[in-house]
Design an enzyme around this catalytic site. Sequence first.
Site, PDB file in Angstrom:
ATOM      1  N   ALA A   3      -1.573 -24.804  22.424  1.00  0.00           N
ATOM      2  CA  ALA A   3      -2.192 -23.288  22.778  1.00  0.00           C
ATOM      3  C   ALA A   3      -1.155 -22.253  23.322  1.00  0.00           C
ATOM      4  O   ALA A   3      -1.213 -21.907  24.543  1.00  0.00           O
ATOM      5  CB  ALA A   3      -3.272 -23.517  24.066  1.00  0.00           C
ATOM      6  N   GLY A   4      -0.019 -22.275  22.632  1.00  0.00           N
ATOM      7  CA  GLY A   4       1.056 -21.474  22.989  1.00  0.00           C
ATOM      8  C   GLY A   4       1.057 -19.879  22.739  1.00  0.00           C
ATOM      9  O   GLY A   4       0.045 -19.277  22.323  1.00  0.00           O
ATOM     10  N   PRO A  25      11.174 -26.851  18.669  1.00  0.00           N
ATOM     11  CA  PRO A  25      12.429 -26.099  19.399  1.00  0.00           C
ATOM     12  C   PRO A  25      13.681 -26.774  18.631  1.00  0.00           C
ATOM     13  O   PRO A  25      13.795 -27.692  18.099  1.00  0.00           O
ATOM     14  CB  PRO A  25      12.557 -26.758  20.750  1.00  0.00           C
ATOM     15  N   GLU A  78       3.441 -18.376  10.555  1.00  0.00           N
ATOM     16  CA  GLU A  78       2.677 -17.198  11.504  1.00  0.00           C
ATOM     17  C   GLU A  78       4.090 -16.082  11.419  1.00  0.00           C
ATOM     18  O   GLU A  78       5.318 -16.416  11.780  1.00  0.00           O
ATOM     19  CB  GLU A  78       2.678 -17.604  12.524  1.00  0.00           C
ATOM     20  N   ALA A 102      20.423  -1.031  17.007  1.00  0.00           N
ATOM     21  CA  ALA A 102      21.482  -1.831  17.616  1.00  0.00           C
ATOM     22  C   ALA A 102      21.126  -1.922  19.113  1.00  0.00           C
ATOM     23  O   ALA A 102      20.190  -1.410  19.711  1.00  0.00           O
ATOM     24  CB  ALA A 102      22.645  -0.840  17.600  1.00  0.00           C
ATOM     25  N   VAL A 152      21.939  -5.101  22.606  1.00  0.00           N
ATOM     26  CA  VAL A 152      22.910  -6.001  22.998  1.00  0.00           C
ATOM     27  C   VAL A 152      22.914  -7.436  22.546  1.00  0.00           C
ATOM     28  O   VAL A 152      23.583  -8.313  22.981  1.00  0.00           O
ATOM     29  CB  VAL A 152      22.666  -5.813  24.604  1.00  0.00           C
ATOM     30  N   CYS A 203      12.545 -17.431  18.391  1.00  0.00           N
ATOM     31  CA  CYS A 203      12.605 -17.663  16.748  1.00  0.00           C
ATOM     32  C   CYS A 203      13.900 -17.616  16.349  1.00  0.00           C
ATOM     33  O   CYS A 203      14.328 -18.268  15.399  1.00  0.00           O
ATOM     34  CB  CYS A 203      11.348 -16.909  16.212  1.00  0.00           C
ATOM     35  N   PHE A 204      14.643 -16.501  16.305  1.00  0.00           N
ATOM     36  CA  PHE A 204      15.433 -15.872  15.251  1.00  0.00           C
ATOM     37  C   PHE A 204      16.728 -17.095  15.462  1.00  0.00           C
ATOM     38  O   PHE A 204      17.104 -17.548  14.357  1.00  0.00           O
ATOM     39  CB  PHE A 204      15.948 -14.558  15.501  1.00  0.00           C
TER      40      PHE A 204
END
Length: 472
Positions: free
Chosen positions: A12-13, A92, A161, A268, A270, A276-277
């Site tokens: 349930a995140g 993770p 997703e 662009a 910081v 995710c990335f």
Amino acid sequence: MTVVKNICCIGAGYVGGPTCAVLAYKCPDIKVTIVDLSEARIAAWNSSNLPIYEPGLDEVVFECRGKNLFFSTNVDAAIQEADLIFVSVNTPTKKSGMGAGMAADLAYIESATRRIAEVSTSSKIVVEKSTVPCRTAQSMRTILDANSTSEIHFDILSNPEFLAEGTAIKDLLNPDRVLIGALQTESGIEAQNALVDVYTHWVPKERVITTNLWSSELSKLAANAMLAQRISSINALSAICEATGADVDEVAFACGKDTRLGSKFLKASVGFGGSCFQKDILNLVYLSQQLNLPEVADYWQQVVIMNEYQKKRFVRNIISTLFNTITNKKIAVLGFAFKKDTGDTRESAAITLIKDFMQENARVAIYDPKVEPQQIYMDLSEPGVVDTQKEVEKKVQICQSAYEAADGADAVIIVTEWDEFRDDQLDYSKIYAGMHKPAFLFDGRLLINAQKLRQIGFKVSVIGKNELAGTA
Ligand SMILES: NC(=O)c1ccc[n+]([C@@H]2O[C@H](COP(=O)([O-])OP(=O)(O)OC[C@H]3O[C@@H](n4cnc5c(N)ncnc54)[C@H](O)[C@@H]3O)[C@@H](O)[C@H]2O)c1
Ligand SMILES: O=c1ccn([C@@H]2O[C@H](COP(=O)(O)OP(=O)(O)O[C@H]3O[C@H](CO)[C@@H](O)[C@H](O)[C@H]3O)[C@@H](O)[C@H]2O)c(=O)[nH]1
């Protein structure tokens, strides 16, 4: 033909909650139960204060909850009742053991799959919703197949997703595409069609893409890697802009006008953050290494290296501009979330920046409209170090407004692009009046009109622009 009537979502995140809430909202004929091991999370989903902030989420949940949408900790009962199960647990980056720091930790996927195998009393379609390395569905299938009987059969689908936080509900209601991968067997294709029927309750059929299982799994990692690659590309160019007088906004605009490139994801910054990335690129790097493709691994790794460089470059610029020392100086940080319109701080650039400021013995004042103080203290503490939170509290002040954070500050740093930090929303003259002089402002998000703020008196630095851009 299989018709889905009862759906369970395990996890349930940020993904399971909004995704299945929208599914319930759009499919009143389907009962949806979202389960989690965390009692606190489920209690929050059942309260008026949902555990996640997402524009539009409250309306969707409050509309369906108690009708065809339920939140529960009774995982086994929900599995048994369902004919289709989304596995939407966290994946993770592994912290220790083989592949530490790179590979995805698949322990949660495995334990959810084992639970399905153990307690199911009827056939199920099991849908991999979490982001996973290519071929994870094979491991899930092996576990499920080992528990199949002549009465109980499992089909496995991949349905990654693509929602982005902050726009999750909008993305779910109107997705660019829905991707469903299946084994190309008779029963795999039947299961795939059953899930296509669920989505076409509200998504136009031409936007529902069906592929084989492995293409679907890999497409998710590929999409994130390519999106992050665009950000690292424009960030690499921002360094050239600052050194030459080119303006990164102008460069992005000019490049984005080429329809082959497109204008999105060329802002662009910081540095990119979010859960995710980085995790998914490292996952791809690890996969490439395991496949003995070192050049491919190095290619994707560079996207993450460039992101780290961008954050460090920003900090270096701040320190050198503030006369090479920020010891005892007050630095006001506007924004702590990894992007606007979310309270999520996972991998936020703010964390790296502020830890560096603390290392330099600066006094840091932070304001973010949505992030809880406890979360900030936790993110800035070093795991495993005793009393680290007390140390953080000595160096960091958490404020109720941008004005409070900037009061008496030597520099204001814009880290998250919240609308309220725009120069037509925030009274920068008031901010300037309360600051030490010279009053420095560093914009890590290309959010403000530097010219306007220079007229107030600020010394302004903007990522990807230098003060003389275009004039000399
Ligand atoms: N956050 C995003 O924007 C996003 C977008 C697309 C895909 N994803 C992917 O979706 C997956 C989930 O991400 P998230 O952000 O929702 O994670 P999250 O940490 O917010 O939620 C995962 C939930 O799963 C629960 N859980 C773990 N194991 C369980 C088990 N065996 N039984 C029941 N519950 C269990 C956890 O308690 C947690 O509440 C990840 O693979 C992520 O990469 C995330
Ligand atoms: O031009 C841009 C666009 C984004 N960002 C930053 O990149 C990060 C990620 O932003 P975004 O992609 O909008 O948010 P996420 O919620 O992390 O969503 C990404 O990660 C999800 C999880 O896999 C995917 O589902 C989404 O499609 C993908 O966009 C944030 O720090 C942004 O500030 C930039 O710096 N410049």
